[in-house]
Write a protein that holds these residues in place. Sequence first.
Motif: not given
Length: 72
Positions: A44-47, A34-38
């Motif tokens: 991705a959001r920052r990109g 879950r942490q890696r997915a977050a």
Amino acid sequence: MQKQTADQSRLNAVRNEILDIALHIDAKENEKRRQRAAERALKARRGIEDHFESRRLATQLSEEDERRHHFG
């Protein structure tokens, strides 16, 4: 008969302990996933935000260059 019951009781206790350990390990692995997915989602959001910010700045610079070109 009592020895057999005591042995069965110890066997059940060991099985329960093994199950508890396995569940704990599984919970830790799930939390890491879950942490890696977050982290991936945040990256991705920052990109995406960086991409749109770059496009916005490029548009502003282009408009400014065009204004300078037209109005000297």
